[in-house]
Design an enzyme around this catalytic site. Sequence first.
Site, PDB file in Angstrom:
ATOM      1  N   CYS A  23       0.806  -1.232   0.041  1.00  0.00           N
ATOM      2  CA  CYS A  23       0.182  -0.050  -0.156  1.00  0.00           C
ATOM      3  C   CYS A  23       0.750   1.216  -0.044  1.00  0.00           C
ATOM      4  O   CYS A  23       0.488   2.242  -0.350  1.00  0.00           O
ATOM      5  CB  CYS A  23      -0.988   0.072   1.202  1.00  0.00           C
ATOM      6  SG  CYS A  23      -1.991  -1.539   1.187  1.00  0.00           S
ATOM      7  N   HIS A  32      -3.969   6.845   2.689  1.00  0.00           N
ATOM      8  CA  HIS A  32      -4.090   5.695   2.074  1.00  0.00           C
ATOM      9  C   HIS A  32      -5.493   5.225   2.545  1.00  0.00           C
ATOM     10  O   HIS A  32      -5.953   5.321   3.605  1.00  0.00           O
ATOM     11  CB  HIS A  32      -3.099   4.376   2.393  1.00  0.00           C
ATOM     12  CG  HIS A  32      -3.662   3.098   1.970  1.00  0.00           C
ATOM     13  ND1 HIS A  32      -3.812   2.963   0.746  1.00  0.00           N
ATOM     14  CD2 HIS A  32      -3.761   2.082   2.971  1.00  0.00           C
ATOM     15  CE1 HIS A  32      -4.083   1.651   0.774  1.00  0.00           C
ATOM     16  NE2 HIS A  32      -3.875   0.988   1.984  1.00  0.00           N
ATOM     17  N   ASN A  61      -9.962  -0.696  -0.902  1.00  0.00           N
ATOM     18  CA  ASN A  61      -8.465  -0.586  -0.740  1.00  0.00           C
ATOM     19  C   ASN A  61      -7.705  -0.993  -2.008  1.00  0.00           C
ATOM     20  O   ASN A  61      -7.934  -2.162  -2.474  1.00  0.00           O
ATOM     21  CB  ASN A  61      -8.100  -1.425   0.480  1.00  0.00           C
ATOM     22  CG  ASN A  61      -6.709  -1.394   0.742  1.00  0.00           C
ATOM     23  OD1 ASN A  61      -5.939  -0.734  -0.061  1.00  0.00           O
ATOM     24  ND2 ASN A  61      -6.339  -1.867   1.995  1.00  0.00           N
TER      25      ASN A  61
HETATM   26  O1  UT7 Z   1      -4.155  -1.672   3.281  1.00  0.00           O
HETATM   27  C1  UT7 Z   1      -2.966  -2.048   4.339  1.00  0.00           C
HETATM   28  C2  UT7 Z   1      -3.662  -1.596   5.500  1.00  0.00           C
HETATM   29  N1  UT7 Z   1      -4.874  -2.536   5.939  1.00  0.00           N
HETATM   30  C3  UT7 Z   1      -5.534  -2.098   6.944  1.00  0.00           C
HETATM   31  O2  UT7 Z   1      -5.305  -0.983   7.519  1.00  0.00           O
HETATM   32  C4  UT7 Z   1      -6.685  -2.855   7.163  1.00  0.00           C
HETATM   33  C5  UT7 Z   1      -6.827  -2.955   8.960  1.00  0.00           C
HETATM   34  N2  UT7 Z   1      -7.866  -3.633   9.535  1.00  0.00           N
HETATM   35  C6  UT7 Z   1      -9.091  -3.478   9.278  1.00  0.00           C
HETATM   36  O3  UT7 Z   1      -9.350  -2.506   8.818  1.00  0.00           O
HETATM   37  C7  UT7 Z   1     -10.127  -4.198  10.167  1.00  0.00           C
HETATM   38  O4  UT7 Z   1      -9.234  -4.895  11.156  1.00  0.00           O
HETATM   39  C8  UT7 Z   1     -11.074  -5.158   9.295  1.00  0.00           C
HETATM   40  C9  UT7 Z   1     -12.173  -4.458   8.606  1.00  0.00           C
HETATM   41  C10 UT7 Z   1     -10.255  -5.886   8.389  1.00  0.00           C
HETATM   42  C11 UT7 Z   1     -11.818  -5.974  10.275  1.00  0.00           C
HETATM   43  O5  UT7 Z   1     -12.592  -5.267  11.244  1.00  0.00           O
HETATM   44  P1  UT7 Z   1     -12.711  -5.307  12.714  1.00  0.00           P
HETATM   45  O6  UT7 Z   1     -13.564  -4.610  13.400  1.00  0.00           O
HETATM   46  O7  UT7 Z   1     -11.429  -5.767  13.205  1.00  0.00           O
HETATM   47  O8  UT7 Z   1     -13.316  -6.910  12.603  1.00  0.00           O
HETATM   48  P2  UT7 Z   1     -12.661  -8.366  13.219  1.00  0.00           P
HETATM   49  O9  UT7 Z   1     -11.708  -9.149  12.373  1.00  0.00           O
HETATM   50  O10 UT7 Z   1     -12.322  -8.141  14.751  1.00  0.00           O
HETATM   51  O11 UT7 Z   1     -14.078  -9.106  12.995  1.00  0.00           O
HETATM   52  C12 UT7 Z   1     -15.290  -8.980  13.939  1.00  0.00           C
HETATM   53  C13 UT7 Z   1     -16.287  -9.990  13.698  1.00  0.00           C
HETATM   54  C14 UT7 Z   1     -15.773 -11.244  13.529  1.00  0.00           C
HETATM   55  O12 UT7 Z   1     -16.783 -12.179  14.115  1.00  0.00           O
HETATM   56  P3  UT7 Z   1     -16.885 -12.941  15.500  1.00  0.00           P
HETATM   57  O13 UT7 Z   1     -15.379 -13.643  15.331  1.00  0.00           O
HETATM   58  O14 UT7 Z   1     -16.684 -11.829  16.461  1.00  0.00           O
HETATM   59  O15 UT7 Z   1     -18.009 -13.595  15.501  1.00  0.00           O
HETATM   60  C15 UT7 Z   1     -15.571 -11.758  12.099  1.00  0.00           C
HETATM   61  O16 UT7 Z   1     -15.529 -13.074  11.929  1.00  0.00           O
HETATM   62  O17 UT7 Z   1     -16.751  -9.550  12.248  1.00  0.00           O
HETATM   63  C16 UT7 Z   1     -16.603 -10.837  11.464  1.00  0.00           C
HETATM   64  N3  UT7 Z   1     -16.437 -10.401  10.136  1.00  0.00           N
HETATM   65  C17 UT7 Z   1     -17.521 -10.222   9.313  1.00  0.00           C
HETATM   66  N4  UT7 Z   1     -18.603 -10.081   9.484  1.00  0.00           N
HETATM   67  C18 UT7 Z   1     -19.417  -9.683   8.449  1.00  0.00           C
HETATM   68  C19 UT7 Z   1     -15.309 -10.583   9.304  1.00  0.00           C
HETATM   69  N5  UT7 Z   1     -15.256  -9.968   8.151  1.00  0.00           N
HETATM   70  C20 UT7 Z   1     -16.670  -9.907   7.803  1.00  0.00           C
HETATM   71  C21 UT7 Z   1     -17.501  -9.701   6.967  1.00  0.00           C
HETATM   72  N6  UT7 Z   1     -18.943  -9.592   7.169  1.00  0.00           N
HETATM   73  N7  UT7 Z   1     -17.071  -9.178   5.589  1.00  0.00           N
END
Ligand code: UT7
Length: 326
Positions: A116, A253, A283
Amino acid sequence: MTCIRSEIIGHGHYLPAKTLTNDDMAKMVETSDEWITERTGIKSRHVAAEGEYTSDLAFHAAEMAMKNAGISAEDLDLIIIGTITPDNTFPSVAAKLAARLGVRHGTPALDISAACSGFVYSLTIADNMIRLGQIKTALVIGAETLSRVTDWTDRNTCVLFGDGAGAVVIQAKEGKGDSSDTGVLSTKLFADGTQYENLMATGGVSTTQTAGYVFMNGKEVFKSAIGCLTQAAEVVAEQAGIRVSDIDWLLPHQANIRIIEGVGKKLELPEEKVIVTIDHQANTSAASIPLALSECLESGRIRKGDLVILNSMGAGFTWGGALVRI
Ligand code: UT7
Protein backbone atom coordinates in the site's frame (compact mmCIF):
# COMPACT_ATOMS: atom_id res chain seq x y z
CA MET A 1 18.94 29.61 -1.79
CA THR A 2 17.36 28.04 -4.88
CA CYS A 3 16.74 24.32 -5.17
CA ILE A 4 15.22 21.77 -7.52
CA ARG A 5 11.67 20.66 -6.76
CA SER A 6 9.55 17.94 -8.36
CA GLU A 7 6.35 19.62 -9.45
CA ILE A 8 3.21 17.63 -10.23
CA ILE A 9 2.38 18.73 -13.80
CA GLY A 10 -0.19 16.07 -14.68
CA HIS A 11 -2.53 13.55 -13.11
CA GLY A 12 -4.54 10.56 -14.31
CA HIS A 13 -6.58 7.67 -13.03
CA TYR A 14 -8.47 4.65 -14.22
CA LEU A 15 -11.03 2.35 -12.66
CA PRO A 16 -12.21 -0.83 -14.42
CA ALA A 17 -15.81 -0.68 -15.62
CA LYS A 18 -17.14 -3.58 -13.54
CA THR A 19 -18.23 -2.81 -9.98
CA LEU A 20 -19.29 -5.05 -7.13
CA THR A 21 -21.55 -3.52 -4.48
CA ASN A 22 -21.78 -4.70 -0.90
CA ASP A 23 -25.05 -6.40 -1.80
CA ASP A 24 -23.20 -8.27 -4.57
CA MET A 25 -20.64 -9.36 -1.96
CA ALA A 26 -23.43 -10.58 0.31
CA LYS A 27 -24.43 -13.02 -2.45
CA MET A 28 -20.89 -14.47 -2.45
CA VAL A 29 -20.01 -14.71 1.26
CA GLU A 30 -21.82 -14.36 4.59
CA THR A 31 -21.71 -10.59 4.99
CA SER A 32 -23.98 -7.56 4.72
CA ASP A 33 -23.96 -4.01 3.42
CA GLU A 34 -24.45 -2.89 7.01
CA TRP A 35 -21.34 -4.73 8.34
CA ILE A 36 -19.06 -3.63 5.48
CA THR A 37 -20.23 0.00 5.59
CA GLU A 38 -19.96 0.29 9.37
CA ARG A 39 -16.65 -1.55 9.81
CA THR A 40 -14.82 -0.25 6.70
CA GLY A 41 -16.68 2.62 4.98
CA ILE A 42 -16.69 0.68 1.70
CA LYS A 43 -19.86 0.64 -0.45
CA SER A 44 -18.50 -0.74 -3.73
CA ARG A 45 -15.27 -1.75 -5.46
CA HIS A 46 -14.08 -2.00 -9.08
CA VAL A 47 -12.88 -5.29 -10.51
CA ALA A 48 -10.75 -5.74 -13.64
CA ALA A 49 -12.34 -7.65 -16.52
CA GLU A 50 -11.03 -10.99 -17.65
CA GLY A 51 -7.91 -10.32 -19.71
CA GLU A 52 -7.53 -6.82 -18.26
CA TYR A 53 -4.17 -6.60 -16.49
CA THR A 54 -2.37 -4.24 -14.13
CA SER A 55 -0.42 -2.89 -17.12
CA ASP A 56 -3.71 -2.02 -18.84
CA LEU A 57 -4.97 -0.09 -15.82
CA ALA A 58 -1.59 1.66 -15.55
CA PHE A 59 -1.66 2.50 -19.26
CA HIS A 60 -5.03 4.26 -19.05
CA ALA A 61 -3.96 6.25 -15.97
CA ALA A 62 -0.62 7.11 -17.63
CA GLU A 63 -2.26 8.25 -20.88
CA MET A 64 -4.54 10.60 -18.95
CA ALA A 65 -1.67 11.94 -16.83
CA MET A 66 0.56 12.59 -19.84
CA LYS A 67 -2.24 14.30 -21.75
CA ASN A 68 -3.03 16.39 -18.67
CA ALA A 69 0.66 17.33 -18.36
CA GLY A 70 0.91 18.11 -22.07
CA ILE A 71 3.92 15.86 -22.55
CA SER A 72 4.70 13.02 -24.92
CA ALA A 73 6.41 9.69 -24.23
CA GLU A 74 9.64 11.23 -25.60
CA ASP A 75 9.76 13.58 -22.61
CA LEU A 76 9.86 10.84 -19.98
CA ASP A 77 13.15 10.08 -18.22
CA LEU A 78 11.74 7.49 -15.78
CA ILE A 79 8.74 5.20 -15.36
CA ILE A 80 8.20 3.91 -11.85
CA ILE A 81 5.20 1.87 -10.70
CA GLY A 82 4.17 0.85 -7.21
CA THR A 83 2.48 -2.54 -7.54
CA ILE A 84 2.25 -5.93 -5.86
CA THR A 85 0.12 -7.42 -8.61
CA PRO A 86 2.36 -7.42 -11.72
CA ASP A 87 1.26 -9.00 -15.01
CA ASN A 88 4.18 -11.41 -14.81
CA THR A 89 6.61 -12.33 -12.05
CA PHE A 90 9.17 -10.59 -14.23
CA PRO A 91 9.90 -8.34 -16.09
CA SER A 92 8.33 -5.28 -14.48
CA VAL A 93 4.97 -3.76 -15.35
CA ALA A 94 6.92 -0.54 -15.92
CA ALA A 95 9.01 -2.13 -18.69
CA LYS A 96 5.86 -3.42 -20.42
CA LEU A 97 4.20 -0.03 -20.07
CA ALA A 98 7.27 1.81 -21.39
CA ALA A 99 7.08 -0.18 -24.63
CA ARG A 100 3.33 0.41 -24.95
CA LEU A 101 3.72 4.14 -24.39
CA GLY A 102 6.60 4.29 -26.88
CA VAL A 103 9.11 5.93 -24.57
CA ARG A 104 12.68 6.61 -25.69
CA HIS A 105 14.96 3.58 -26.02
CA GLY A 106 16.92 3.17 -22.79
CA THR A 107 14.58 5.11 -20.46
CA PRO A 108 14.72 3.39 -17.05
CA ALA A 109 11.57 1.57 -15.92
CA LEU A 110 10.99 -0.23 -12.63
CA ASP A 111 8.37 -1.56 -10.23
CA ILE A 112 8.43 -0.95 -6.50
CA SER A 113 7.12 -3.63 -4.16
CA ALA A 114 5.98 -1.79 -1.04
CA ALA A 115 2.31 -2.85 -1.02
CA CYS A 116 0.00 0.00 0.00
CA SER A 117 3.00 2.32 0.37
CA GLY A 118 4.07 1.62 -3.21
CA PHE A 119 3.07 5.02 -4.57
CA VAL A 120 4.67 7.03 -1.75
CA TYR A 121 7.83 4.91 -2.10
CA SER A 122 7.85 5.45 -5.90
CA LEU A 123 7.23 9.18 -5.60
CA THR A 124 10.08 9.48 -3.09
CA ILE A 125 12.54 7.66 -5.35
CA ALA A 126 11.54 9.69 -8.42
CA ASP A 127 11.70 12.95 -6.43
CA ASN A 128 15.20 12.12 -5.22
CA MET A 129 16.40 11.37 -8.76
CA ILE A 130 14.95 14.69 -9.94
CA ARG A 131 16.53 16.64 -7.09
CA LEU A 132 19.89 14.98 -7.81
CA GLY A 133 19.63 16.21 -11.39
CA GLN A 134 19.67 12.67 -12.83
CA ILE A 135 16.30 13.06 -14.52
CA LYS A 136 13.88 15.87 -15.38
CA THR A 137 10.51 14.21 -15.90
CA ALA A 138 9.05 11.07 -14.32
CA LEU A 139 5.84 9.12 -14.66
CA VAL A 140 4.91 7.82 -11.20
CA ILE A 141 2.11 5.29 -10.96
CA GLY A 142 0.27 3.11 -8.46
CA ALA A 143 -1.60 0.26 -10.16
CA GLU A 144 -3.16 -2.91 -8.82
CA THR A 145 -5.40 -5.82 -9.71
CA LEU A 146 -5.87 -7.05 -6.17
CA SER A 147 -8.91 -9.04 -7.30
CA ARG A 148 -6.38 -11.58 -8.68
CA VAL A 149 -4.94 -12.28 -5.21
CA THR A 150 -8.27 -12.14 -3.41
CA ASP A 151 -9.77 -15.30 -1.93
CA TRP A 152 -13.40 -14.69 -2.90
CA THR A 153 -14.57 -17.22 -0.30
CA ASP A 154 -12.90 -15.41 2.64
CA ARG A 155 -15.22 -12.73 4.03
CA ASN A 156 -12.42 -11.38 6.25
CA THR A 157 -10.56 -10.06 3.21
CA CYS A 158 -12.61 -10.25 0.00
CA VAL A 159 -14.89 -7.33 0.89
CA LEU A 160 -11.92 -4.99 1.45
CA PHE A 161 -10.08 -4.71 -1.85
CA GLY A 162 -10.52 -3.23 -5.31
CA ASP A 163 -8.67 -2.69 -8.60
CA GLY A 164 -7.51 0.61 -10.10
CA ALA A 165 -4.63 2.83 -11.10
CA GLY A 166 -3.53 6.41 -10.56
CA ALA A 167 -0.62 8.35 -12.02
CA VAL A 168 1.19 11.64 -11.80
CA VAL A 169 3.82 13.25 -14.02
CA ILE A 170 6.43 15.11 -12.00
CA GLN A 171 8.98 17.48 -13.46
CA ALA A 172 12.02 19.40 -12.23
CA LYS A 173 11.38 23.04 -11.46
CA GLU A 174 13.48 25.62 -9.69
CA GLY A 175 12.20 26.61 -6.26
CA LYS A 176 13.27 28.98 -3.51
CA GLY A 177 13.95 26.17 -1.07
CA ASP A 178 11.23 27.02 1.43
CA SER A 179 7.70 25.77 2.07
CA SER A 180 6.14 28.33 -0.30
CA ASP A 181 7.55 26.33 -3.24
CA THR A 182 5.28 24.19 -5.37
CA GLY A 183 6.12 20.51 -5.76
CA VAL A 184 7.28 17.80 -3.39
CA LEU A 185 8.49 19.59 -0.25
CA SER A 186 9.47 16.60 1.86
CA THR A 187 9.24 12.81 1.97
CA LYS A 188 9.95 10.07 4.50
CA LEU A 189 9.87 6.28 4.20
CA PHE A 190 9.70 3.62 6.93
CA ALA A 191 9.60 -0.19 7.17
CA ASP A 192 9.37 -2.83 9.91
CA GLY A 193 9.95 -6.37 8.66
CA THR A 194 9.08 -7.92 12.02
CA GLN A 195 5.44 -7.42 10.97
CA TYR A 196 5.93 -9.41 7.71
CA GLU A 197 3.41 -12.13 8.55
CA ASN A 198 0.58 -9.86 9.68
CA LEU A 199 -0.26 -8.88 6.10
CA MET A 200 1.02 -11.03 3.28
CA ALA A 201 0.28 -13.15 0.24
CA THR A 202 0.05 -16.83 1.13
CA GLY A 203 2.27 -17.74 -1.81
CA GLY A 204 5.23 -16.55 -3.83
CA VAL A 205 7.74 -17.48 -6.51
CA SER A 206 10.41 -18.83 -4.20
CA THR A 207 8.06 -20.51 -1.74
CA THR A 208 4.97 -22.01 -3.39
CA GLN A 209 5.46 -21.03 -7.04
CA THR A 210 1.96 -19.52 -6.93
CA ALA A 211 0.87 -15.94 -6.27
CA GLY A 212 -1.17 -16.93 -3.22
CA TYR A 213 -3.99 -14.94 -1.68
CA VAL A 214 -4.15 -11.95 0.65
CA PHE A 215 -3.88 -12.93 4.31
CA MET A 216 -4.38 -10.24 6.92
CA ASN A 217 -4.32 -10.22 10.69
CA GLY A 218 -6.74 -7.30 10.53
CA LYS A 219 -6.67 -6.36 14.20
CA GLU A 220 -2.85 -6.16 14.33
CA VAL A 221 -2.69 -4.12 11.13
CA PHE A 222 -5.42 -1.84 12.41
CA LYS A 223 -3.56 -1.27 15.69
CA SER A 224 -0.37 -0.18 13.90
CA ALA A 225 -1.99 1.72 11.04
CA ILE A 226 -3.17 4.80 12.93
CA GLY A 227 0.23 5.27 14.61
CA CYS A 228 2.23 4.74 11.41
CA LEU A 229 0.08 7.07 9.31
CA THR A 230 0.15 9.75 11.99
CA GLN A 231 3.92 9.48 12.36
CA ALA A 232 4.47 9.77 8.59
CA ALA A 233 2.31 12.91 8.41
CA GLU A 234 3.98 14.55 11.40
CA VAL A 235 7.50 13.83 10.17
CA VAL A 236 7.03 15.20 6.65
CA ALA A 237 5.44 18.36 8.03
CA GLU A 238 8.24 18.84 10.56
CA GLN A 239 10.94 18.26 7.93
CA ALA A 240 9.44 21.05 5.82
CA GLY A 241 9.09 23.37 8.79
CA ILE A 242 5.31 23.58 8.72
CA ARG A 243 2.56 22.68 11.21
CA VAL A 244 0.17 19.89 10.29
CA SER A 245 -2.65 22.36 11.00
CA ASP A 246 -1.37 24.48 8.08
CA ILE A 247 -2.14 21.86 5.43
CA ASP A 248 -5.17 22.12 3.19
CA TRP A 249 -5.67 18.37 2.78
CA LEU A 250 -4.71 15.08 4.32
CA LEU A 251 -4.86 12.37 1.66
CA PRO A 252 -4.29 9.09 3.49
CA HIS A 253 -4.15 5.58 2.10
CA GLN A 254 -7.72 4.34 1.79
CA ALA A 255 -7.85 1.12 3.84
CA ASN A 256 -10.61 1.68 6.38
CA ILE A 257 -12.76 4.71 7.23
CA ARG A 258 -12.14 4.11 10.94
CA ILE A 259 -8.37 4.31 10.39
CA ILE A 260 -8.72 7.43 8.23
CA GLU A 261 -10.90 9.15 10.83
CA GLY A 262 -8.58 8.03 13.64
CA VAL A 263 -5.57 9.59 11.91
CA GLY A 264 -7.48 12.81 11.22
CA LYS A 265 -8.40 13.03 14.90
CA LYS A 266 -4.85 12.33 16.12
CA LEU A 267 -3.55 15.06 13.82
CA GLU A 268 -6.33 17.35 15.08
CA LEU A 269 -7.55 18.05 11.56
CA PRO A 270 -11.17 18.98 10.85
CA GLU A 271 -13.06 16.25 8.98
CA GLU A 272 -13.47 18.46 5.88
CA LYS A 273 -9.68 18.42 5.33
CA VAL A 274 -9.43 14.63 5.19
CA ILE A 275 -9.98 13.07 1.76
CA VAL A 276 -12.12 9.93 1.69
CA THR A 277 -12.66 7.91 -1.50
CA ILE A 278 -12.81 4.44 0.05
CA ASP A 279 -16.62 4.32 -0.34
CA HIS A 280 -16.43 3.77 -4.12
CA GLN A 281 -12.88 2.44 -4.50
CA ALA A 282 -12.28 0.13 -1.52
CA ASN A 283 -8.61 -0.55 -0.73
CA THR A 284 -6.63 -0.45 -3.98
CA SER A 285 -3.23 -0.71 -2.27
CA ALA A 286 -0.57 1.32 -4.13
CA ALA A 287 -3.23 2.84 -6.39
CA SER A 288 -5.32 4.40 -3.64
CA ILE A 289 -3.40 7.65 -3.13
CA PRO A 290 -2.79 8.59 -6.80
CA LEU A 291 -6.35 7.56 -7.67
CA ALA A 292 -7.82 9.81 -5.00
CA LEU A 293 -5.37 12.61 -5.80
CA SER A 294 -6.21 12.52 -9.50
CA GLU A 295 -9.95 12.42 -8.82
CA CYS A 296 -9.67 15.44 -6.51
CA LEU A 297 -7.49 17.41 -8.94
CA GLU A 298 -9.85 16.59 -11.79
CA SER A 299 -12.94 17.72 -9.86
CA GLY A 300 -11.19 20.90 -8.66
CA ARG A 301 -11.52 19.91 -5.00
CA ILE A 302 -7.73 20.08 -4.62
CA ARG A 303 -6.42 23.21 -6.33
CA LYS A 304 -3.18 24.86 -7.41
CA GLY A 305 -1.28 26.09 -4.36
CA ASP A 306 -2.94 23.66 -1.91
CA LEU A 307 -0.68 21.97 0.62
CA VAL A 308 -1.34 18.23 0.79
CA ILE A 309 0.06 15.42 2.93
CA LEU A 310 -0.02 11.98 1.30
CA ASN A 311 0.54 9.16 3.80
CA SER A 312 0.33 5.42 3.50
CA MET A 313 0.82 2.20 5.43
CA GLY A 314 0.74 -1.42 4.35
CA ALA A 315 2.32 -4.85 4.13
CA GLY A 316 5.92 -5.18 5.20
CA PHE A 317 5.03 -3.23 7.24
CA THR A 318 5.94 -0.24 5.12
CA TRP A 319 4.75 3.30 5.68
CA GLY A 320 5.66 6.79 4.65
CA GLY A 321 4.54 10.23 3.63
CA ALA A 322 5.04 13.10 1.24
CA LEU A 323 4.22 16.77 1.68
CA VAL A 324 3.33 18.34 -1.65
CA ARG A 325 2.28 21.82 -2.69
CA ILE A 326 0.17 21.41 -5.82
O1 UT7 B 1 -4.04 -1.81 3.29
C1 UT7 B 1 -3.15 -2.09 4.32
C2 UT7 B 1 -3.69 -1.68 5.57
N1 UT7 B 1 -4.88 -2.47 5.89
C3 UT7 B 1 -5.58 -2.09 6.89
O2 UT7 B 1 -5.26 -1.08 7.46
C4 UT7 B 1 -6.76 -2.92 7.35
C5 UT7 B 1 -6.74 -2.97 8.85
N2 UT7 B 1 -7.80 -3.76 9.45
C6 UT7 B 1 -9.10 -3.46 9.33
O3 UT7 B 1 -9.48 -2.55 8.61
C7 UT7 B 1 -10.09 -4.23 10.15
O4 UT7 B 1 -9.41 -5.01 11.10
C8 UT7 B 1 -11.02 -5.14 9.31
C9 UT7 B 1 -11.99 -4.30 8.51
C10 UT7 B 1 -10.22 -6.03 8.41
C11 UT7 B 1 -11.85 -6.02 10.25
O5 UT7 B 1 -12.60 -5.21 11.14
P1 UT7 B 1 -12.66 -5.57 12.70
O6 UT7 B 1 -13.56 -4.60 13.31
O7 UT7 B 1 -11.24 -5.62 13.17
O8 UT7 B 1 -13.36 -6.96 12.69
P2 UT7 B 1 -12.79 -8.34 13.27
O9 UT7 B 1 -11.73 -8.87 12.38
O10 UT7 B 1 -12.48 -8.15 14.71
O11 UT7 B 1 -14.07 -9.22 13.17
C12 UT7 B 1 -15.21 -8.97 13.98
C13 UT7 B 1 -16.27 -9.97 13.61
C14 UT7 B 1 -15.76 -11.40 13.56
O12 UT7 B 1 -16.78 -12.24 14.03
P3 UT7 B 1 -16.71 -12.86 15.51
O13 UT7 B 1 -15.42 -13.63 15.55
O14 UT7 B 1 -16.70 -11.67 16.41
O15 UT7 B 1 -17.93 -13.67 15.59
C15 UT7 B 1 -15.54 -11.66 12.10
O16 UT7 B 1 -15.66 -13.03 11.76
O17 UT7 B 1 -16.73 -9.68 12.27
C16 UT7 B 1 -16.66 -10.86 11.49
N3 UT7 B 1 -16.41 -10.49 10.12
C17 UT7 B 1 -17.40 -10.21 9.25
N4 UT7 B 1 -18.75 -10.21 9.40
C18 UT7 B 1 -19.47 -9.87 8.33
C19 UT7 B 1 -15.22 -10.35 9.49
N5 UT7 B 1 -15.43 -10.00 8.20
C20 UT7 B 1 -16.76 -9.91 8.03
C21 UT7 B 1 -17.58 -9.59 6.95
N6 UT7 B 1 -18.92 -9.57 7.14
N7 UT7 B 1 -17.08 -9.26 5.73
